[in-house]
Design a protein around this motif. Sequence first.
Motif, PDB file in Angstrom:
ATOM      1  N   SER A 427      -2.593   3.846  20.709  1.00  0.00           N
ATOM      2  CA  SER A 427      -2.214   4.278  22.056  1.00  0.00           C
ATOM      3  C   SER A 427      -3.323   5.126  22.664  1.00  0.00           C
ATOM      4  N   TYR A 428      -3.410   6.377  22.261  1.00  0.00           N
ATOM      5  CA  TYR A 428      -4.441   7.274  22.789  1.00  0.00           C
ATOM      6  C   TYR A 428      -5.858   6.818  22.415  1.00  0.00           C
ATOM      7  N   LEU A 474      10.252   0.970  29.986  1.00  0.00           N
ATOM      8  CA  LEU A 474      11.155  -0.177  30.118  1.00  0.00           C
ATOM      9  C   LEU A 474      11.322  -0.913  28.791  1.00  0.00           C
ATOM     10  N   GLY A 475      10.220  -1.052  28.046  1.00  0.00           N
ATOM     11  CA  GLY A 475      10.324  -1.695  26.752  1.00  0.00           C
ATOM     12  C   GLY A 475      11.205  -0.925  25.791  1.00  0.00           C
ATOM     13  N   ALA A 476      11.130   0.398  25.846  1.00  0.00           N
ATOM     14  CA  ALA A 476      11.983   1.212  24.982  1.00  0.00           C
ATOM     15  C   ALA A 476      13.449   1.108  25.385  1.00  0.00           C
ATOM     16  N   LEU A 477      13.732   1.164  26.678  1.00  0.00           N
ATOM     17  CA  LEU A 477      15.121   1.070  27.133  1.00  0.00           C
ATOM     18  C   LEU A 477      15.716  -0.309  26.861  1.00  0.00           C
ATOM     19  N   GLY A 494       7.051  -6.011  19.218  1.00  0.00           N
ATOM     20  CA  GLY A 494       6.227  -4.945  19.774  1.00  0.00           C
ATOM     21  C   GLY A 494       4.833  -4.928  19.170  1.00  0.00           C
ATOM     22  N   HIS A 495       4.751  -5.106  17.852  1.00  0.00           N
ATOM     23  CA  HIS A 495       3.435  -5.196  17.228  1.00  0.00           C
ATOM     24  C   HIS A 495       2.678  -6.425  17.731  1.00  0.00           C
ATOM     25  N   LEU A 528       4.293  -1.017  22.429  1.00  0.00           N
ATOM     26  CA  LEU A 528       4.451   0.247  21.712  1.00  0.00           C
ATOM     27  C   LEU A 528       5.813   0.875  21.988  1.00  0.00           C
ATOM     28  N   GLY A 529       6.244   0.866  23.256  1.00  0.00           N
ATOM     29  CA  GLY A 529       7.555   1.433  23.564  1.00  0.00           C
ATOM     30  C   GLY A 529       8.681   0.682  22.887  1.00  0.00           C
ATOM     31  N   MET A 530       8.612  -0.645  22.893  1.00  0.00           N
ATOM     32  CA  MET A 530       9.657  -1.452  22.265  1.00  0.00           C
ATOM     33  C   MET A 530       9.696  -1.238  20.759  1.00  0.00           C
TER      34      MET A 530
END
Length: 648
Positions: A427-428, A474-477, A494-495, A528-530
């Motif tokens: 991510s970072y 949005l992917g996490a939700l 997600g990966h 990543l969020g998912m």
Amino acid sequence: MSPHDDPGEFPADDPADRTVTLDLPNGFTIPVEVPVRDTAALPAAQPDDRYLDHPIDEPIDRYTDQPTSERTGQPAGQFAGESVEPLTDSPLGGLLDRPEGQPAAAPDKSAAPTAPAGSTAAAAPAGSTAPVGSAGPAAPGASGEPGKRGRVREVFASTGALLLTLTALPAIALALPNTSLNVLVPARDALGLADAGLPNLIRAAGLTLPALLFAVPLAAVAARRFSPRLVLLIGLMLLLGGLGAARLAATVPMVAGGRVAQGLGAGIALPAVLVLVWERQNRALAAIWAGTLAAALIVAMPLALRATPLPGGGAPPGDWRVAFGPYPGVAAAALAAAFLCVIAASRRLPAARRSERGQLLLPAIPTTGFAFLGVVTTYGWSPGAQLVVGGIAMIALLGLAMAGGHDATIGSPLGCAVVMVTTGLISYPLAGPMAGLANASAAMRDATSDVTGVTGDPRLYLVPFAAAAAAALLGALGTVRMSRDTARGAVLCGHGLAIVAVLVCLATDVTSDPWLLLAPLVPLGAGLGMALAASLRDAGVGAALFGLTLSFPAVLVGQLLVLSLQAGQIQRLRPQTGEQQLYGLTAGFRVWLIAAGVLTVVLVAVCLRVTAARDRGPRAEGRRRARGRLRAGAAGHVHEDEKEPSAG
């Protein structure tokens, strides 16, 4: 004895009381004392229709993945009388949990097995959703607080946790970027430094991340041992104090002290935020936490470059010290949300047992070593030596993630620790250099616009990163309503999206048009969020905290790898102009993209191995008991395996 068996199968003339076992669908058993002298007086057991459609060899973990204690009938590692409830799967509109002291909605009575007379399960109140052996929720009004007042308190508590998540995580991420290179000239003139003293200023500005690594494991234990609200307030006040000290610094040691205070404050507050989110026991809020963490790590460097742009790439800041604390208002908003959480405190998690605290301290020594090496390697180490250190640290992180994934206390069913490492690694360390290259390219085009006629606006590069942050949320939700099997697939998906983002980035010129960055950044954020939100499904607070202690060391490892690769390309090319230097940095970044893609594939394999190992034990036990029940039914008596309680 299974809930589908008939108690009349036992002989009625047995003079002794029997202790039989009540099978749970996940292969665990609970001992139940049943007097069987008079079988006519025993009520017939009712089948549990809720799980009849599940295959017998598939474990169903309704409350926890830990084995059941034979003494208390509760999950191992829990105190007697504790209620173990999973995160609710309510949608985003269900963030406001039920009032304190009010039981959850009663399930269908026809679906619940009827406990035999004289068993300990018969003491549970009708309609209670607490697991077998737990104290269950209190009756309405048992706490003495009226229902309306309790509901208001729950509203404020959930709102406070939501606001804290949306402010504290960005404030923590914004403390990480080191943009001191963009203000070297005014900082040198203001501090009266010679050119030989500039490396010390750069090292002082980079002390935030090592300090955060040192603080996170200790703060995780403190948040589980003491009040997480107190730990949160201490961390945020220390973060704000560090921002203020850096904004008022007049010497290099003051800059170093301010940056260290920021790192310590961020590291103390980070686990406390997670514990407060877990107290709400709400799956949507946990998904927002995961999406916000991924989004904050993606947009941290672009926002820092917006506050302190490269020379010639935009309006310079009015004070060079802005580079060491660019957005103190976000931390102040997080502190206000923390006070709301303190005022509206409603429910608390039980304090961690000694075994959990010991496991959370397991990464403390390795992460402290990573932090030390992150500082030492800036003192004249060659890029090759830095690359070797980063590779060793990556292997150590994988070993810790695998060891924690197999543990009953800090492990999770979907490999939360491994996904946390993936999130920190790509991510970072992926978005930060991409933002730097895009910003430098825009600054060079703007500087030569009089000759070429092509201008570049560095502010446009914020748009793709903002879109990636929105995709992460949005992917996490999107994982809130997923079942366990669907969430397992979401982790892998997600990966896969992250790998696609890396491949697209390899095919994209990140220094050309800012809109081209949408192609790799949006799938990166969504993936990543998912993956992170899905991996937190059914994970205990100990598992989530353990993964968090590994996530930011992965950020440091990623930074060490990408910077060493870029420095190696610069040493090889020896550029003479700005264009040549930009080419060398871009070449090093592309090598890092290849390495990041390979490491992501390795992390997928590790995640599959960890989750398969956790499923192997319950599935084998379920198959063994299924065969035992079939043999018992064929023989017309209770099989011997049905009489032996198992710890799974």
